[in-house]
Write a protein that holds these residues in place. Sequence first.
Motif, PDB file in Angstrom:
ATOM      1  N   SER A 187       0.825  -1.205   0.000  1.00  0.00           N
ATOM      2  CA  SER A 187       0.000   0.000   0.000  1.00  0.00           C
ATOM      3  C   SER A 187       0.864   1.262   0.000  1.00  0.00           C
ATOM      4  O   SER A 187       0.518   2.266  -0.628  1.00  0.00           O
ATOM      5  CB  SER A 187      -0.927   0.003   1.223  1.00  0.00           C
ATOM      6  OG  SER A 187      -1.832  -1.080   1.156  1.00  0.00           O
ATOM      7  N   TRP A 188       1.965   1.202   0.704  1.00  0.00           N
ATOM      8  CA  TRP A 188       2.883   2.350   0.722  1.00  0.00           C
ATOM      9  C   TRP A 188       3.410   2.641  -0.683  1.00  0.00           C
ATOM     10  O   TRP A 188       3.533   3.790  -1.093  1.00  0.00           O
ATOM     11  CB  TRP A 188       4.035   2.071   1.686  1.00  0.00           C
ATOM     12  CG  TRP A 188       5.063   3.165   1.730  1.00  0.00           C
ATOM     13  CD1 TRP A 188       4.906   4.427   2.215  1.00  0.00           C
ATOM     14  CD2 TRP A 188       6.406   3.090   1.249  1.00  0.00           C
ATOM     15  NE1 TRP A 188       6.069   5.148   2.073  1.00  0.00           N
ATOM     16  CE2 TRP A 188       7.011   4.345   1.484  1.00  0.00           C
ATOM     17  CE3 TRP A 188       7.172   2.081   0.648  1.00  0.00           C
ATOM     18  CZ2 TRP A 188       8.335   4.624   1.142  1.00  0.00           C
ATOM     19  CZ3 TRP A 188       8.478   2.347   0.307  1.00  0.00           C
ATOM     20  CH2 TRP A 188       9.056   3.609   0.546  1.00  0.00           C
ATOM     21  N   TYR A 189       3.696   1.574  -1.431  1.00  0.00           N
ATOM     22  CA  TYR A 189       4.186   1.735  -2.798  1.00  0.00           C
ATOM     23  C   TYR A 189       3.082   2.207  -3.748  1.00  0.00           C
ATOM     24  O   TYR A 189       3.334   3.016  -4.654  1.00  0.00           O
ATOM     25  CB  TYR A 189       4.731   0.407  -3.331  1.00  0.00           C
ATOM     26  CG  TYR A 189       6.162   0.122  -2.950  1.00  0.00           C
ATOM     27  CD1 TYR A 189       7.221   0.694  -3.643  1.00  0.00           C
ATOM     28  CD2 TYR A 189       6.456  -0.748  -1.900  1.00  0.00           C
ATOM     29  CE1 TYR A 189       8.535   0.418  -3.305  1.00  0.00           C
ATOM     30  CE2 TYR A 189       7.759  -1.025  -1.553  1.00  0.00           C
ATOM     31  CZ  TYR A 189       8.808  -0.447  -2.256  1.00  0.00           C
ATOM     32  OH  TYR A 189      10.108  -0.717  -1.910  1.00  0.00           O
ATOM     33  N   LEU A 190       1.875   1.682  -3.581  1.00  0.00           N
ATOM     34  CA  LEU A 190       0.835   1.868  -4.595  1.00  0.00           C
ATOM     35  C   LEU A 190      -0.192   2.949  -4.261  1.00  0.00           C
ATOM     36  O   LEU A 190      -0.846   3.469  -5.165  1.00  0.00           O
ATOM     37  CB  LEU A 190       0.107   0.534  -4.829  1.00  0.00           C
ATOM     38  CG  LEU A 190       0.994  -0.614  -5.306  1.00  0.00           C
ATOM     39  CD1 LEU A 190       0.213  -1.913  -5.365  1.00  0.00           C
ATOM     40  CD2 LEU A 190       1.603  -0.303  -6.670  1.00  0.00           C
ATOM     41  N   VAL A 191      -0.341   3.244  -2.975  1.00  0.00           N
ATOM     42  CA  VAL A 191      -1.310   4.277  -2.567  1.00  0.00           C
ATOM     43  C   VAL A 191      -0.588   5.541  -2.107  1.00  0.00           C
ATOM     44  O   VAL A 191      -0.932   6.646  -2.505  1.00  0.00           O
ATOM     45  CB  VAL A 191      -2.246   3.754  -1.463  1.00  0.00           C
ATOM     46  CG1 VAL A 191      -3.220   4.851  -1.020  1.00  0.00           C
ATOM     47  CG2 VAL A 191      -3.021   2.535  -1.960  1.00  0.00           C
ATOM     48  N   TYR A 213      -8.674   3.173  -8.231  1.00  0.00           N
ATOM     49  CA  TYR A 213      -7.785   2.124  -7.724  1.00  0.00           C
ATOM     50  C   TYR A 213      -7.912   2.005  -6.207  1.00  0.00           C
ATOM     51  O   TYR A 213      -8.106   0.898  -5.666  1.00  0.00           O
ATOM     52  CB  TYR A 213      -6.330   2.426  -8.102  1.00  0.00           C
ATOM     53  CG  TYR A 213      -5.354   1.374  -7.626  1.00  0.00           C
ATOM     54  CD1 TYR A 213      -4.989   0.313  -8.458  1.00  0.00           C
ATOM     55  CD2 TYR A 213      -4.812   1.409  -6.339  1.00  0.00           C
ATOM     56  CE1 TYR A 213      -4.112  -0.669  -8.015  1.00  0.00           C
ATOM     57  CE2 TYR A 213      -3.940   0.433  -5.888  1.00  0.00           C
ATOM     58  CZ  TYR A 213      -3.595  -0.604  -6.736  1.00  0.00           C
ATOM     59  OH  TYR A 213      -2.724  -1.588  -6.285  1.00  0.00           O
ATOM     60  N   SER A 214      -7.793   3.138  -5.511  1.00  0.00           N
ATOM     61  CA  SER A 214      -7.832   3.100  -4.050  1.00  0.00           C
ATOM     62  C   SER A 214      -9.217   2.720  -3.542  1.00  0.00           C
ATOM     63  O   SER A 214      -9.354   2.039  -2.524  1.00  0.00           O
ATOM     64  CB  SER A 214      -7.399   4.449  -3.475  1.00  0.00           C
ATOM     65  OG  SER A 214      -8.162   5.507  -4.011  1.00  0.00           O
ATOM     66  N   GLU A 262      -4.303   2.099 -12.989  1.00  0.00           N
ATOM     67  CA  GLU A 262      -3.102   2.805 -12.544  1.00  0.00           C
ATOM     68  C   GLU A 262      -3.157   2.982 -11.038  1.00  0.00           C
ATOM     69  O   GLU A 262      -4.190   3.410 -10.499  1.00  0.00           O
ATOM     70  CB  GLU A 262      -3.008   4.171 -13.220  1.00  0.00           C
ATOM     71  CG  GLU A 262      -1.731   4.923 -12.860  1.00  0.00           C
ATOM     72  CD  GLU A 262      -1.640   6.278 -13.532  1.00  0.00           C
ATOM     73  OE1 GLU A 262      -0.697   7.024 -13.224  1.00  0.00           O
ATOM     74  OE2 GLU A 262      -2.534   6.586 -14.358  1.00  0.00           O
ATOM     75  N   PRO A 263      -2.052   2.679 -10.313  1.00  0.00           N
ATOM     76  CA  PRO A 263      -2.069   2.835  -8.856  1.00  0.00           C
ATOM     77  C   PRO A 263      -2.391   4.262  -8.437  1.00  0.00           C
ATOM     78  O   PRO A 263      -2.110   5.221  -9.174  1.00  0.00           O
ATOM     79  CB  PRO A 263      -0.643   2.446  -8.463  1.00  0.00           C
ATOM     80  CG  PRO A 263      -0.157   1.564  -9.560  1.00  0.00           C
ATOM     81  CD  PRO A 263      -0.809   2.093 -10.805  1.00  0.00           C
TER      82      PRO A 263
END
Length: 303
Positions: A214-218, A229-230, A297-298
């Motif tokens: 989540s840190w990487y993608l959100v 996405y979120s 897309e994140p």
Amino acid sequence: MIEAGLIGARFLHYAAAMALFGVSLFPTYAYPGRTNPKLVSLSSWLRPVQFGLALAAIVSAALWLAFVAANMTGSLSGAVDPEALKSVLSDTLFGQVWAARLMLGIGIVGLTAFLFISSKQHLPSGLNLVLSGALLATLAGTGHTMHSEGMLRGLHIAADSVHLLAAGAWFGGLFALAYVLADRSPVAMAVLHRFSGMGYVAVAALVGSGLINSWYLVGSVSNLLATPYSQLLLVKLGLFSGMLMLAAANRFWLMPALTRDPSPDNTAAQRLRRHVVGEQALGVLIITVVSLLGTLEPAIGQS
């Protein structure tokens, strides 16, 4: 049409790879001794299941590749175009990883077919467990982790691999557990306790690796409602919470009731079997959401 096919292929491949790893892992903790007579019964069920799942994994992997080629060319004809397929396999990082995964999948199909037709009851299954784990874990090298770079990419891939293996252990293990519970054997209670112990480890790994992903993608809490996405990720978290609640009810309510009255047909046993089916259904929905997330897309890329 192309996007729907890609999502469908992703779903089938994730489901097959996770279930294959989970059912292959199940005997190692459910029946730690190789002399248990119930292990023979489980093996007779497990071998055709492993072969079917391995076949589904390789077929869905080929379909996934075909739809990636179709998406790249913008036409369904690209799915069967040798040049388009060759371009994906040789010119993209996804294709290079996928070529290795296809070879790995073919090896697993061959091994599970051999185990299925063999007359020996206790052929070693360690190799199949290792190969199925590798097939599942290497999915981490084909998704959103490809957008990271350097050491950060390595950490992201490692976290995603742990996430996939933990999810597969739980999801696939539920199907093997359902088979054991359907047998209504007194041994099932001991197996249930061992599955619960594995579940603690799987949940801890899922939460820890999920926070890293989540840190990487959100990126931030403010992004959790900002993008499709979120928002879809929140749906996944809700479904995961549902699985946790059912698992907690099993562990802290139904298992003590079964300890007091181990009858396989009492109310607690019937509810337990229904809860396992419920966890399976929620797991399928989570895989559906994951299949959709991979096409978006994140959130961090849109902030």
